[in-house]
Design a protein around this motif. Structure first.
Motif, PDB file in Angstrom:
ATOM      1  N   LEU A   1      40.296  40.122  30.008  1.00  0.00           N
ATOM      2  CA  LEU A   1      40.259  40.931  28.792  1.00  0.00           C
ATOM      3  C   LEU A   1      41.689  41.144  28.317  1.00  0.00           C
ATOM      4  CD1 LEU A   1      38.857  42.958  26.766  1.00  0.00           C
ATOM      5  CD2 LEU A   1      39.381  44.716  28.465  1.00  0.00           C
ATOM      6  N   VAL A   2      41.961  40.796  27.063  1.00  0.00           N
ATOM      7  CA  VAL A   2      43.267  41.068  26.465  1.00  0.00           C
ATOM      8  C   VAL A   2      43.030  41.998  25.288  1.00  0.00           C
ATOM      9  CG1 VAL A   2      45.345  40.120  25.411  1.00  0.00           C
ATOM     10  CG2 VAL A   2      44.117  38.787  27.136  1.00  0.00           C
TER      11      VAL A   2
ATOM     12  N   TYR B   1      40.117  40.395  23.052  1.00  0.00           N
ATOM     13  CA  TYR B   1      39.632  39.058  23.380  1.00  0.00           C
ATOM     14  C   TYR B   1      39.158  39.111  24.820  1.00  0.00           C
ATOM     15  CZ  TYR B   1      39.673  34.145  24.696  1.00  0.00           C
ATOM     16  OH  TYR B   1      39.315  32.918  25.163  1.00  0.00           O
ATOM     17  N   ASP B   2      37.993  38.533  25.119  1.00  0.00           N
ATOM     18  CA  ASP B   2      37.559  38.459  26.510  1.00  0.00           C
ATOM     19  C   ASP B   2      36.899  37.121  26.792  1.00  0.00           C
ATOM     20  OD1 ASP B   2      35.165  38.966  25.148  1.00  0.00           O
ATOM     21  OD2 ASP B   2      34.404  40.338  26.674  1.00  0.00           O
ATOM     22  N   GLU B   3      36.917  36.732  28.075  1.00  0.00           N
ATOM     23  CA  GLU B   3      36.372  35.444  28.481  1.00  0.00           C
ATOM     24  C   GLU B   3      36.076  35.467  29.974  1.00  0.00           C
ATOM     25  OE1 GLU B   3      37.639  30.685  28.422  1.00  0.00           O
ATOM     26  OE2 GLU B   3      38.960  32.170  27.518  1.00  0.00           O
ATOM     27  N   TYR B   4      34.984  34.786  30.356  1.00  0.00           N
ATOM     28  CA  TYR B   4      34.669  34.552  31.762  1.00  0.00           C
ATOM     29  C   TYR B   4      35.123  33.141  32.115  1.00  0.00           C
ATOM     30  CZ  TYR B   4      31.734  38.719  31.952  1.00  0.00           C
ATOM     31  OH  TYR B   4      31.290  40.011  31.933  1.00  0.00           O
ATOM     32  N   ILE B   5      35.793  32.967  33.274  1.00  0.00           N
ATOM     33  CA  ILE B   5      36.331  31.664  33.670  1.00  0.00           C
ATOM     34  C   ILE B   5      36.019  31.402  35.132  1.00  0.00           C
ATOM     35  CG2 ILE B   5      38.437  30.290  33.981  1.00  0.00           C
ATOM     36  CD1 ILE B   5      39.701  31.862  31.698  1.00  0.00           C
ATOM     37  N   ASP B   6      35.534  30.191  35.432  1.00  0.00           N
ATOM     38  CA  ASP B   6      35.422  29.736  36.815  1.00  0.00           C
ATOM     39  C   ASP B   6      36.822  29.340  37.268  1.00  0.00           C
ATOM     40  OD1 ASP B   6      32.618  29.842  37.445  1.00  0.00           O
ATOM     41  OD2 ASP B   6      32.321  28.181  36.043  1.00  0.00           O
ATOM     42  N   LEU B   7      37.373  30.065  38.215  1.00  0.00           N
ATOM     43  CA  LEU B   7      38.764  29.830  38.604  1.00  0.00           C
ATOM     44  C   LEU B   7      38.983  28.451  39.214  1.00  0.00           C
ATOM     45  CD1 LEU B   7      39.846  33.297  40.033  1.00  0.00           C
ATOM     46  CD2 LEU B   7      40.117  32.387  37.720  1.00  0.00           C
ATOM     47  N   TYR B   8      37.998  27.928  39.921  1.00  0.00           N
ATOM     48  CA  TYR B   8      38.195  26.609  40.535  1.00  0.00           C
ATOM     49  C   TYR B   8      38.387  25.526  39.481  1.00  0.00           C
ATOM     50  CZ  TYR B   8      33.360  25.257  39.554  1.00  0.00           C
ATOM     51  OH  TYR B   8      32.190  24.938  38.923  1.00  0.00           O
ATOM     52  N   LYS B   9      37.907  25.756  38.269  1.00  0.00           N
ATOM     53  CA  LYS B   9      38.050  24.763  37.200  1.00  0.00           C
ATOM     54  C   LYS B   9      39.457  24.736  36.607  1.00  0.00           C
ATOM     55  CE  LYS B   9      33.237  24.692  35.729  1.00  0.00           C
ATOM     56  NZ  LYS B   9      32.301  24.960  34.616  1.00  0.00           N
ATOM     57  N   ILE B  10      40.238  25.773  36.833  1.00  0.00           N
ATOM     58  CA  ILE B  10      41.586  25.829  36.248  1.00  0.00           C
ATOM     59  C   ILE B  10      42.681  25.619  37.289  1.00  0.00           C
ATOM     60  CG2 ILE B  10      40.840  27.265  34.309  1.00  0.00           C
ATOM     61  CD1 ILE B  10      42.180  29.660  35.787  1.00  0.00           C
TER      62      ILE B  10
ATOM     63  N   PHE C   1      47.872  43.462  26.184  1.00  0.00           N
ATOM     64  CA  PHE C   1      47.780  43.796  27.599  1.00  0.00           C
ATOM     65  C   PHE C   1      46.620  43.039  28.226  1.00  0.00           C
ATOM     66  CE2 PHE C   1      49.402  47.336  25.165  1.00  0.00           C
ATOM     67  CZ  PHE C   1      50.630  47.552  25.766  1.00  0.00           C
ATOM     68  N   LEU C   2      46.892  42.353  29.332  1.00  0.00           N
ATOM     69  CA  LEU C   2      45.882  41.546  30.013  1.00  0.00           C
ATOM     70  C   LEU C   2      45.347  42.276  31.238  1.00  0.00           C
ATOM     71  CD1 LEU C   2      44.327  38.917  30.678  1.00  0.00           C
ATOM     72  CD2 LEU C   2      46.396  38.085  31.777  1.00  0.00           C
ATOM     73  N   HIS C   3      44.023  42.322  31.323  1.00  0.00           N
ATOM     74  CA  HIS C   3      43.324  42.868  32.487  1.00  0.00           C
ATOM     75  C   HIS C   3      42.380  41.780  32.986  1.00  0.00           C
ATOM     76  CE1 HIS C   3      44.447  47.054  31.356  1.00  0.00           C
ATOM     77  NE2 HIS C   3      44.445  46.513  30.156  1.00  0.00           N
ATOM     78  N   TRP C   4      42.184  41.713  34.305  1.00  0.00           N
ATOM     79  CA  TRP C   4      41.225  40.750  34.811  1.00  0.00           C
ATOM     80  C   TRP C   4      40.522  41.307  36.028  1.00  0.00           C
ATOM     81  CZ3 TRP C   4      41.170  36.639  38.746  1.00  0.00           C
ATOM     82  CH2 TRP C   4      42.070  36.864  39.775  1.00  0.00           C
ATOM     83  N   GLN C   5      39.369  40.721  36.294  1.00  0.00           N
ATOM     84  CA  GLN C   5      38.533  41.137  37.415  1.00  0.00           C
ATOM     85  C   GLN C   5      38.021  39.865  38.080  1.00  0.00           C
ATOM     86  OE1 GLN C   5      35.428  43.695  36.049  1.00  0.00           O
ATOM     87  NE2 GLN C   5      34.940  44.449  38.088  1.00  0.00           N
ATOM     88  N   ASN C   6      38.333  39.683  39.358  1.00  0.00           N
ATOM     89  CA  ASN C   6      38.021  38.446  40.061  1.00  0.00           C
ATOM     90  C   ASN C   6      36.529  38.278  40.337  1.00  0.00           C
ATOM     91  OD1 ASN C   6      38.352  36.053  41.367  1.00  0.00           O
ATOM     92  ND2 ASN C   6      39.638  36.832  42.998  1.00  0.00           N
TER      93      ASN C   6
ATOM     94  N   CYS D   1      44.565  29.815  31.191  1.00  0.00           N
ATOM     95  CA  CYS D   1      45.120  30.144  32.496  1.00  0.00           C
ATOM     96  C   CYS D   1      45.089  28.908  33.377  1.00  0.00           C
ATOM     97  CB  CYS D   1      44.302  31.234  33.190  1.00  0.00           C
ATOM     98  SG  CYS D   1      44.293  32.837  32.370  1.00  0.00           S
ATOM     99  N   VAL D   2      46.052  28.809  34.287  1.00  0.00           N
ATOM    100  CA  VAL D   2      46.053  27.773  35.320  1.00  0.00           C
ATOM    101  C   VAL D   2      46.436  28.420  36.644  1.00  0.00           C
ATOM    102  CG1 VAL D   2      46.579  25.831  33.798  1.00  0.00           C
ATOM    103  CG2 VAL D   2      48.436  27.072  34.888  1.00  0.00           C
ATOM    104  N   ILE D   3      45.880  27.879  37.720  1.00  0.00           N
ATOM    105  CA  ILE D   3      46.250  28.299  39.067  1.00  0.00           C
ATOM    106  C   ILE D   3      47.003  27.142  39.688  1.00  0.00           C
ATOM    107  CG2 ILE D   3      45.389  28.928  41.362  1.00  0.00           C
ATOM    108  CD1 ILE D   3      43.016  30.258  39.944  1.00  0.00           C
ATOM    109  N   TYR D   4      48.141  27.428  40.304  1.00  0.00           N
ATOM    110  CA  TYR D   4      48.970  26.395  40.910  1.00  0.00           C
ATOM    111  C   TYR D   4      49.570  26.934  42.202  1.00  0.00           C
ATOM    112  CZ  TYR D   4      52.696  29.045  38.642  1.00  0.00           C
ATOM    113  OH  TYR D   4      53.535  30.049  38.250  1.00  0.00           O
ATOM    114  N   ASN D   5      50.086  26.032  43.021  1.00  0.00           N
ATOM    115  CA  ASN D   5      50.659  26.407  44.329  1.00  0.00           C
ATOM    116  C   ASN D   5      49.715  27.317  45.118  1.00  0.00           C
ATOM    117  OD1 ASN D   5      52.876  24.877  43.786  1.00  0.00           O
ATOM    118  ND2 ASN D   5      54.251  26.589  43.384  1.00  0.00           N
ATOM    119  N   ILE D   6      48.447  27.005  45.062  1.00  0.00           N
ATOM    120  CA  ILE D   6      47.374  27.638  45.820  1.00  0.00           C
ATOM    121  C   ILE D   6      47.009  29.041  45.364  1.00  0.00           C
ATOM    122  CG2 ILE D   6      46.558  28.311  48.130  1.00  0.00           C
ATOM    123  CD1 ILE D   6      48.514  26.148  49.181  1.00  0.00           C
ATOM    124  N   SER D   7      47.976  29.901  45.049  1.00  0.00           N
ATOM    125  CA  SER D   7      47.622  31.294  44.784  1.00  0.00           C
ATOM    126  C   SER D   7      48.348  31.931  43.599  1.00  0.00           C
ATOM    127  CB  SER D   7      47.878  32.136  46.033  1.00  0.00           C
ATOM    128  OG  SER D   7      49.257  32.129  46.343  1.00  0.00           O
TER     129      SER D   7
END
Length: 153
Positions: free
Chosen positions: A84-85, A97-106, A41-46, A16-22
Protein backbone atom coordinates in the motif's frame (compact mmCIF):
# COMPACT_ATOMS: atom_id res chain seq x y z
CA UNK A 1 -14.34 5.97 -0.09
CA UNK A 2 -11.95 3.69 -1.93
CA UNK A 3 -10.84 6.31 -4.46
CA UNK A 4 -10.90 9.37 -2.20
CA UNK A 5 -8.41 11.98 -3.29
CA UNK A 6 -7.55 13.95 -6.37
CA UNK A 7 -7.57 11.95 -9.63
CA UNK A 8 -4.05 11.32 -10.93
CA UNK A 9 -2.42 11.82 -7.52
CA UNK A 10 -1.73 8.13 -6.78
CA UNK A 11 1.70 6.73 -7.62
CA UNK A 12 2.34 5.11 -11.00
CA UNK A 13 4.60 2.31 -12.29
CA UNK A 14 4.98 0.52 -8.96
CA UNK A 15 7.40 -2.43 -9.05
CA UNK A 16 9.46 -4.49 -6.64
CA UNK A 17 12.32 -6.97 -7.00
CA UNK A 18 13.96 -9.28 -4.49
CA UNK A 19 17.69 -9.86 -4.89
CA UNK A 20 20.59 -11.32 -2.90
CA UNK A 21 18.11 -13.70 -1.24
CA UNK A 22 16.57 -11.26 1.24
CA UNK A 23 16.76 -7.66 -0.05
CA UNK A 24 13.70 -6.09 -1.68
CA UNK A 25 13.73 -2.88 -3.67
CA UNK A 26 10.42 -1.19 -4.56
CA UNK A 27 10.13 1.91 -6.76
CA UNK A 28 7.38 4.12 -8.18
CA UNK A 29 6.79 7.41 -9.94
CA UNK A 30 4.90 10.44 -8.68
CA UNK A 31 1.29 10.62 -9.81
CA UNK A 32 1.02 12.72 -12.98
CA UNK A 33 -1.38 15.21 -11.35
CA UNK A 34 -0.04 15.08 -7.79
CA UNK A 35 0.64 18.43 -6.10
CA UNK A 36 4.33 19.38 -5.89
CA UNK A 37 4.43 18.89 -2.10
CA UNK A 38 3.07 15.32 -2.24
CA UNK A 39 4.98 12.83 -0.11
CA UNK A 40 4.38 9.07 -0.43
CA UNK A 41 4.65 6.31 2.17
CA UNK A 42 4.96 2.57 1.52
CA UNK A 43 3.48 -0.05 3.83
CA UNK A 44 3.53 -3.78 3.23
CA UNK A 45 2.33 -6.97 4.83
CA UNK A 46 4.04 -10.28 4.02
CA UNK A 47 0.96 -12.38 4.87
CA UNK A 48 -2.45 -12.00 6.46
CA UNK A 49 -0.99 -12.95 9.84
CA UNK A 50 2.06 -10.68 9.60
CA UNK A 51 2.23 -7.17 11.01
CA UNK A 52 2.00 -4.30 8.51
CA UNK A 53 5.37 -2.55 8.21
CA UNK A 54 6.26 0.89 6.87
CA UNK A 55 9.42 1.41 4.89
CA UNK A 56 12.43 2.24 7.05
CA UNK A 57 14.84 3.17 4.24
CA UNK A 58 13.24 5.37 1.56
CA UNK A 59 14.84 6.24 -1.76
CA UNK A 60 14.28 9.97 -2.42
CA UNK A 61 14.33 12.08 -5.57
CA UNK A 62 16.07 15.45 -5.93
CA UNK A 63 13.05 17.17 -4.34
CA UNK A 64 13.13 14.94 -1.25
CA UNK A 65 10.05 12.94 -2.25
CA UNK A 66 9.95 9.24 -1.45
CA UNK A 67 10.24 7.35 -4.76
CA UNK A 68 11.15 3.89 -3.50
CA UNK A 69 12.14 1.75 -0.58
CA UNK A 70 14.73 -0.86 0.33
CA UNK A 71 13.71 -3.66 2.70
CA UNK A 72 16.17 -6.03 4.38
CA UNK A 73 15.63 -9.55 5.73
CA UNK A 74 12.64 -10.27 3.49
CA UNK A 75 11.41 -13.84 3.52
CA UNK A 76 9.28 -15.26 0.76
CA UNK A 77 6.16 -17.05 1.93
CA UNK A 78 3.40 -18.90 0.15
CA UNK A 79 0.80 -16.12 0.41
CA UNK A 80 0.65 -12.97 -1.67
CA UNK A 81 2.18 -9.94 0.00
CA UNK A 82 0.11 -6.76 0.25
CA UNK A 83 1.61 -3.38 -0.68
CA UNK A 84 0.00 0.00 0.00
CA UNK A 85 1.40 3.40 -0.99
CA UNK A 86 -0.51 6.37 0.38
CA UNK A 87 0.37 10.02 0.19
CA UNK A 88 -0.10 13.36 1.83
CA UNK A 89 -0.20 16.95 0.64
CA UNK A 90 -1.27 20.19 2.24
CA UNK A 91 -3.13 21.09 -0.97
CA UNK A 92 -5.43 18.07 -1.43
CA UNK A 93 -6.20 14.47 -0.58
CA UNK A 94 -3.95 11.93 -2.34
CA UNK A 95 -5.29 8.68 -3.75
CA UNK A 96 -3.67 5.50 -2.48
CA UNK A 97 -2.26 2.67 -4.58
CA UNK A 98 -2.36 -0.97 -3.48
CA UNK A 99 -1.40 -4.32 -4.97
CA UNK A 100 -1.03 -7.98 -4.00
CA UNK A 101 2.20 -9.63 -5.25
CA UNK A 102 3.53 -13.18 -5.18
CA UNK A 103 7.05 -12.52 -3.91
CA UNK A 104 8.57 -15.58 -5.56
CA UNK A 105 7.62 -14.10 -8.94
CA UNK A 106 9.74 -10.98 -8.37
CA UNK A 107 12.88 -12.69 -7.07
CA UNK A 108 16.04 -12.34 -9.15
CA UNK A 109 17.89 -15.56 -8.45
CA UNK A 110 21.60 -15.68 -7.84
CA UNK A 111 23.72 -17.63 -10.30
CA UNK A 112 24.21 -21.37 -9.75
CA UNK A 113 27.05 -22.15 -7.34
CA UNK A 114 30.27 -24.14 -7.81
CA UNK A 115 30.04 -24.42 -11.59
CA UNK A 116 32.76 -26.76 -12.88
CA UNK A 117 33.57 -28.17 -16.30
CA UNK A 118 35.78 -31.21 -16.94
CA UNK A 119 36.57 -31.76 -20.60
CA UNK A 120 38.46 -34.59 -22.27
CA UNK A 121 39.65 -35.05 -25.82
CA UNK A 122 37.81 -38.34 -26.26
CA UNK A 123 34.17 -38.80 -27.21
CA UNK A 124 33.02 -38.21 -23.63
CA UNK A 125 33.20 -34.44 -24.27
CA UNK A 126 32.63 -32.26 -21.22
CA UNK A 127 30.92 -32.85 -17.92
CA UNK A 128 29.52 -29.66 -16.38
CA UNK A 129 28.25 -29.65 -12.80
CA UNK A 130 26.79 -27.02 -10.47
CA UNK A 131 24.71 -26.51 -7.33
CA UNK A 132 21.36 -24.69 -7.29
CA UNK A 133 21.36 -20.95 -6.53
CA UNK A 134 20.66 -19.73 -3.03
CA UNK A 135 17.06 -18.76 -2.37
CA UNK A 136 14.98 -18.10 0.71
CA UNK A 137 11.91 -20.06 -0.36
CA UNK A 138 12.74 -23.06 -2.53
CA UNK A 139 13.86 -26.22 -0.82
CA UNK A 140 13.94 -28.63 -3.76
CA UNK A 141 16.71 -28.50 -6.35
CA UNK A 142 14.41 -30.21 -8.86
CA UNK A 143 12.30 -27.03 -9.01
CA UNK A 144 15.01 -25.28 -11.03
CA UNK A 145 15.51 -25.46 -14.78
CA UNK A 146 18.86 -24.62 -16.33
CA UNK A 147 20.08 -23.69 -19.77
CA UNK A 148 23.69 -24.09 -20.84
CA UNK A 149 25.07 -21.88 -23.58
CA UNK A 150 28.42 -23.17 -24.85
CA UNK A 151 30.36 -20.37 -26.53
CA UNK A 152 33.52 -22.14 -27.71
CA UNK A 153 33.67 -25.80 -28.70
Amino acid sequence: PVFAGMNGSAIENFSCVIYNISLMNCTWQVGRDAPADTQYFLHWQNSRDAKEVECELYIRDENGRNMGCIFQNVSIGTEKAYFLVNGSSKDSLIQFYDEYIDLYKIEILTAPLNVTAHCTRDSAGCIITWHPPLTSHMEKAKCFQYEINIQNK
